[in-house]
Design a protein around this motif. Structure first.
Motif, PDB file in Angstrom:
ATOM      1  N   ARG A 105      29.458  59.813  20.772  1.00  0.00           N
ATOM      2  CA  ARG A 105      29.912  58.846  19.719  1.00  0.00           C
ATOM      3  C   ARG A 105      30.774  57.539  20.395  1.00  0.00           C
ATOM      4  NH1 ARG A 105      30.330  55.173  16.796  1.00  0.00           N
ATOM      5  NH2 ARG A 105      30.570  55.157  14.577  1.00  0.00           N
ATOM      6  N   LEU A 106      31.457  57.709  21.253  1.00  0.00           N
ATOM      7  CA  LEU A 106      32.427  56.760  21.736  1.00  0.00           C
ATOM      8  C   LEU A 106      31.981  56.244  22.983  1.00  0.00           C
ATOM      9  CD1 LEU A 106      35.978  58.583  21.430  1.00  0.00           C
ATOM     10  CD2 LEU A 106      34.647  57.144  19.666  1.00  0.00           C
ATOM     11  N   GLY A 107      30.917  56.942  23.599  1.00  0.00           N
ATOM     12  CA  GLY A 107      30.117  56.134  24.745  1.00  0.00           C
ATOM     13  C   GLY A 107      31.075  56.513  26.039  1.00  0.00           C
ATOM     14  N   PRO A 112      34.187  71.901  13.864  1.00  0.00           N
ATOM     15  CA  PRO A 112      34.784  71.640  14.970  1.00  0.00           C
ATOM     16  C   PRO A 112      33.984  70.262  15.640  1.00  0.00           C
ATOM     17  CG  PRO A 112      34.090  73.779  15.572  1.00  0.00           C
ATOM     18  CD  PRO A 112      33.740  73.308  14.076  1.00  0.00           C
ATOM     19  N   VAL A 113      34.336  69.391  16.147  1.00  0.00           N
ATOM     20  CA  VAL A 113      33.932  68.429  16.886  1.00  0.00           C
ATOM     21  C   VAL A 113      34.302  68.627  18.232  1.00  0.00           C
ATOM     22  CG1 VAL A 113      33.609  65.841  17.480  1.00  0.00           C
ATOM     23  CG2 VAL A 113      34.011  66.507  14.991  1.00  0.00           C
ATOM     24  N   ASP A 114      33.139  68.893  19.101  1.00  0.00           N
ATOM     25  CA  ASP A 114      33.494  69.232  20.652  1.00  0.00           C
ATOM     26  C   ASP A 114      33.539  67.680  21.396  1.00  0.00           C
ATOM     27  OD1 ASP A 114      30.818  68.647  21.055  1.00  0.00           O
ATOM     28  OD2 ASP A 114      30.232  70.564  21.359  1.00  0.00           O
ATOM     29  N   ASN A 115      33.949  67.609  22.682  1.00  0.00           N
ATOM     30  CA  ASN A 115      33.842  66.660  23.485  1.00  0.00           C
ATOM     31  C   ASN A 115      32.503  65.981  23.772  1.00  0.00           C
ATOM     32  OD1 ASN A 115      36.798  66.884  23.861  1.00  0.00           O
ATOM     33  ND2 ASN A 115      36.635  68.147  25.751  1.00  0.00           N
ATOM     34  N   THR A 116      31.712  66.809  23.788  1.00  0.00           N
ATOM     35  CA  THR A 116      30.148  66.284  24.072  1.00  0.00           C
ATOM     36  C   THR A 116      29.752  65.265  22.789  1.00  0.00           C
ATOM     37  OG1 THR A 116      29.452  68.209  25.259  1.00  0.00           O
ATOM     38  CG2 THR A 116      27.753  66.768  24.272  1.00  0.00           C
TER      39      THR A 116
END
Length: 352
Positions: A35-37, A26-30
């Motif tokens: 990654r997206l800035g 899973p990719v969490d919000n942190t």
């Protein structure tokens, strides 16, 4: 949903097995925010999705899994859960909005991966309502099949949304309407085995129905297909009218719930679980509050953990539902597709 001819299949077939497949960790919000800035707190506050799964490497955008990979894994797990094998499968119906290629179909490739041959294989092109469309078609096919034919139908749904997202751009320059797609969506697949074999069912699929409800209305979502000639177009790969979605989906969800209960003769207070539309964590919370109206049914959701992975969602919800279904339990699932405004719903009841 008052025209019986438009309502879809009166299913009442057995749900014999369910399976799912999510790519990687899973990719969490942190991690995603870094990654997206953008601030992870913004994702949590406005989207409400905590984790999601991507088929591509978040660092360099390299694809690691295909839709075929996910669908084959989910289907294999559903067959195992049902105690069935490739020789039992009478047909495959697969729903997706994001096939790996226009040809061959992902459905045909999944059949090959599973060792299934000599049976009909269908692929439905639709958004999240496609999973319900697939169950409706499958239940009709089972009902019409000769009694001596293979006893089960394999229904699969999945999407790989991340392949439409460009990780090479400067996200600081991206308009919010496009940036939100990078935090809203995820990838995944799910599958169910429908059966008419006596004693095979974990629950009964009582009904699966869908109909278009967008006459004269602008689409709420558009997903482009870019070929060699137009792949450098300035059109965004994914676009949504979020204001229209926020306004229309809760209303359409309520209409779908009411119509299913009326058709089946189920008073709303007899429902044990409701599987609401899975747009995002925040949006699903809002829809659920509107649907509840003081009733005490249990919400069955997954989107806050899986992201919006389209045609996988109904099956991910069913995987969570079946262990919770009580001896006399009833549940209703709702999927609203904003592309051209499609209402879809299904009803599940515990086996006698």
């Amino acid at each position: 949903m008052t025209n019986p001819a438009a309502r879809g299949a009166v299913a009442d077939v057995g749900l014999a097995g369910v399976g799912s497949a999510l790519p990687g960790d899973p990719v969490d919000n942190t991690a995603l925010g870094k990654r997206l800035g953008i601030a992870p707190e913004w994702i949590e506050a406005f989207i409400g999705t905590r984790t999601r799964y991507f088929c591509l490497d978040l660092g360099d955008g390299t694809p690691r899994w295909s839709l075929e990979d996910l669908c084959a894994d989910a289907a294999d797990r559903a067959l195992a859960d049902a105690g069935a094998n490739a020789d039992d499968v009478a047909f495959i119906v697969l729903a997706t909005a994001t096939p790996d290629a226009l040809m061959p179909t992902t459905a045909a490739l999944v059949a090959d991966r599973l060792g299934i041959d000599g049976v009909p294989v269908y692929q439905l092109q639709s958004g999240c309502s496609g999973a319900v469309q697939a169950m409706a078609l499958a239940s009709s096919l089972l009902a019409a099949a000769d009694r001596g034919s293979r006893p089960v139908g394999l229904v699969v749904g999945g999407d790989v949304c991340s392949k439409h997202l460009d990780l090479r751009q400067d996200f600081r320059e991206l308009p919010p309407a496009e940036l939100v797609n990078y935090v809203l969506f995820g990838d995944g697949a799910g599958a169910v085995v429908l059966s008419r074999a006596p004693g095979a069912a974990r629950a009964l699929l009582k009904r699966a129905e869908h109909r278009i409800s967008g006459l004269g209305r602008a689409p709420g979502q558009r997903l482009e297909w870019f070929g060699r000639a137009d792949r450098h177009s300035d059109r965004p790969a994914v676009s949504e009218d979020y204001k229209a979605v926020e306004t229309q989906v809760p209303l359409m969800a309520q209409e779908t719930l009411n119509a299913l209960c009326d058709t089946l003769g189920w008073p709303a207070h007899t429902l044990g679980q409701v599987l609401p539309p899975q747009l995002s964590g925040r949006m699903t919370e809002r829809i659920t509050r509107g649907l509840r109206q003081g009733l005490e049914w249990e919400e069955v959701s997954c989107v806050a953990e899986t992201g919006n992975n389209g045609n996988a969602l109904a099956f991910l919800q069913l995987e969570r539902l079946l262990p919770r279904l009580s001896a006399r339990g009833r549940a209703v699932g709702i999927a609203i597709e904003s592309s051209k405004w499609i209402k879809a719903g299904f009803a599940v009841e515990a086996t006698p």
